[in-house]
Design an enzyme around this catalytic site. Structure first.
Site, mmCIF file in Angstrom:
data_model
loop_
_atom_site.group_PDB
_atom_site.id
_atom_site.type_symbol
_atom_site.label_atom_id
_atom_site.label_comp_id
_atom_site.label_asym_id
_atom_site.label_seq_id
_atom_site.Cartn_x
_atom_site.Cartn_y
_atom_site.Cartn_z
ATOM 1 N N GLY A 34 0.839 -1.184 0.068
ATOM 2 C CA GLY A 34 -0.066 -0.033 -0.011
ATOM 3 C C GLY A 34 0.864 1.271 0.238
ATOM 4 O O GLY A 34 1.854 1.467 0.904
ATOM 5 N N TYR A 104 -5.081 -7.492 -8.117
ATOM 6 C CA TYR A 104 -5.904 -7.081 -6.712
ATOM 7 C C TYR A 104 -7.061 -7.546 -6.499
ATOM 8 O O TYR A 104 -7.871 -7.769 -7.286
ATOM 9 C CB TYR A 104 -6.122 -5.283 -6.928
ATOM 10 C CG TYR A 104 -4.701 -4.795 -7.322
ATOM 11 C CD1 TYR A 104 -4.242 -4.181 -6.064
ATOM 12 C CD2 TYR A 104 -4.322 -4.531 -8.532
ATOM 13 C CE1 TYR A 104 -3.088 -3.359 -6.204
ATOM 14 C CE2 TYR A 104 -3.114 -3.546 -8.550
ATOM 15 C CZ TYR A 104 -2.485 -3.185 -7.416
ATOM 16 O OH TYR A 104 -1.144 -2.332 -7.806
ATOM 17 N N ARG A 167 -4.154 5.669 -10.675
ATOM 18 C CA ARG A 167 -4.570 4.202 -10.725
ATOM 19 C C ARG A 167 -5.640 4.278 -11.701
ATOM 20 O O ARG A 167 -6.774 4.195 -11.111
ATOM 21 C CB ARG A 167 -4.740 3.406 -9.251
ATOM 22 C CG ARG A 167 -3.536 3.576 -8.572
ATOM 23 C CD ARG A 167 -2.583 2.877 -8.823
ATOM 24 N NE ARG A 167 -1.628 2.392 -7.929
ATOM 25 C CZ ARG A 167 -0.598 3.111 -7.625
ATOM 26 N NH1 ARG A 167 -0.351 4.169 -8.230
ATOM 27 N NH2 ARG A 167 0.434 2.862 -6.621
ATOM 28 N N ASP A 259 6.974 6.274 -3.593
ATOM 29 C CA ASP A 259 6.685 6.315 -2.185
ATOM 30 C C ASP A 259 7.837 6.562 -1.098
ATOM 31 O O ASP A 259 8.013 7.558 -0.387
ATOM 32 C CB ASP A 259 5.912 4.837 -1.461
ATOM 33 C CG ASP A 259 4.685 4.443 -2.285
ATOM 34 O OD1 ASP A 259 3.914 5.454 -2.777
ATOM 35 O OD2 ASP A 259 4.494 3.291 -2.308
#
Length: 317
Positions: A34, A104, A167, A259
């Site tokens: 995540g 996912y 996304r 990230d």
């Protein structure tokens, strides 16, 4: 150290241990995944009081996520447990080059049912909020949750960073993705898009033009990630600059690079470093992130980061 808060959907990632079609894989390694958990982890490793706002299922995957985050020193005061809806997960192929295949399983996940109460309590005593575009894309509830958190953070005087983390497959349309993401971006003090995200969101090609698009709408600082080329910044007062990327990086897995960059840039800015120092730190942590298979495996402790910065940028100089 300042108190850092982020919000998002935690997932368990099962990564195949050998290359090939996911359908043929029998052995997987389990990680926490995540974008927001990666950033929370990175900030905790640098010594920040790192808090995470989220929701998991009352199941083994939810327990695994909470145990893993606690081991990283992340505070789970604002992670609730849902007794009806389970924790989401993903399957990821193993690759030694390029982007992996990822599937996912999140449409049913507990985070989509997170309550919008208690936000003022969460923000009390916090210094900074980091948000991404992922909660905005998942469903109407998480979208409203994300916007409410940013609005209340601004009213409470926190600094806010926003990474679009586009996304497209999560959004009903490209037009809605652009509209909603830009609406959130202008709520932030620091906006951190990648160059390709900037092109999608603004329709512009040049980093400075993209930065001006948001600066004119009230953002204080725009930092644009340029991949291996480094990063560019422009501030509201007109100052701008670019920092070269780390050369000769052996890429194992590109997931988590953005990230890692966010961890570097945000931490540097919170510590009063210059924008160029923020770009330098972001580049360094992004480069470390891609050298490891897990999303957060490469995120460094503060001593490891300082050693790496000294090594790589001394070589560039």
């Amino acid at each position: 150290m300042k108190r850092f808060l982020t919000l998002g959907e935690p997932m368990v990632m099962f990564t195949a241990q050998s290359e090939g079609d996911l359908a043929e894989q029998m052995v997987f390694h389990k990680f926490v995944a995540g974008a927001e958990t990666n950033v929370a982890t990175g900030m905790a490793r640098l010594g920040y009081e790192s808090y995470f706002a989220s929701r998991v299922g009352d199941d083994s995957l939810g327990r695994f996520i909470k145990q893993a985050l606690v081991k990283e020193g992340i505070h789970l005061n604002f992670v609730s447990t849902d007794t009806k809806w389970p924790t989401g997960f993903q399957l990821k192929s193993h690759t030694t080059h390029g982007d992996p295949e990822v599937e996912y399983f999140r449409e049913f996940a507990a985070f989509r049912h997170i309550p919008q109460s208690g936000l003022d309590k969460m923000l009390k005593g916090m210094d900074h909020l980091h948000a991404t575009g992922i909660p905005l894309a998942l469903c109407e509830n998480t979208r409203q949750y994300g916007f409410a958190m940013m609005k209340k953070a601004r009213a409470a005087g926190l600094t806010i960073s926003f990474d679009p983390n586009l996304r497209p497959n999560l959004w009903p349309s490209r037009e809605e993705m652009i509209r909603v993401t830009n609406e959130a971006a202008i709520q932030a003090d620091w906006f951190l898009p990648g160059i390709h995200e900037g092109e999608i969101l603004t329709g512009l090609k040049e980093p400075e033009d993209m930065a001006d698009f948001y600066l004119q709408k009230g953002v204080r600082l725009v930092i644009i990630k340029l991949g291996s080329a480094g990063a560019f910044f422009k501030a509201r007062d007109g100052r701008l600059g670019m920092m070269a990327g780390v050369p000769n990086v052996k890429v194992v897995d590109t997931v988590g690079a953005g990230d890692g960059f966010a961890v570097g840039a945000i931490s540097a800015l919170l510590e009063g470093c210059s924008e160029l120092e923020a770009l330098q730190r972001g580049n360094a942590i992004g480069a470390l992130a891609v050298q490891f298979p897990g999303d957060s495996d490469g995120l460094p402790t503060r001593p490891a980061l300082m050693d790496y910065l000294h090594t790589v940028y001394a070589k560039i100089a």
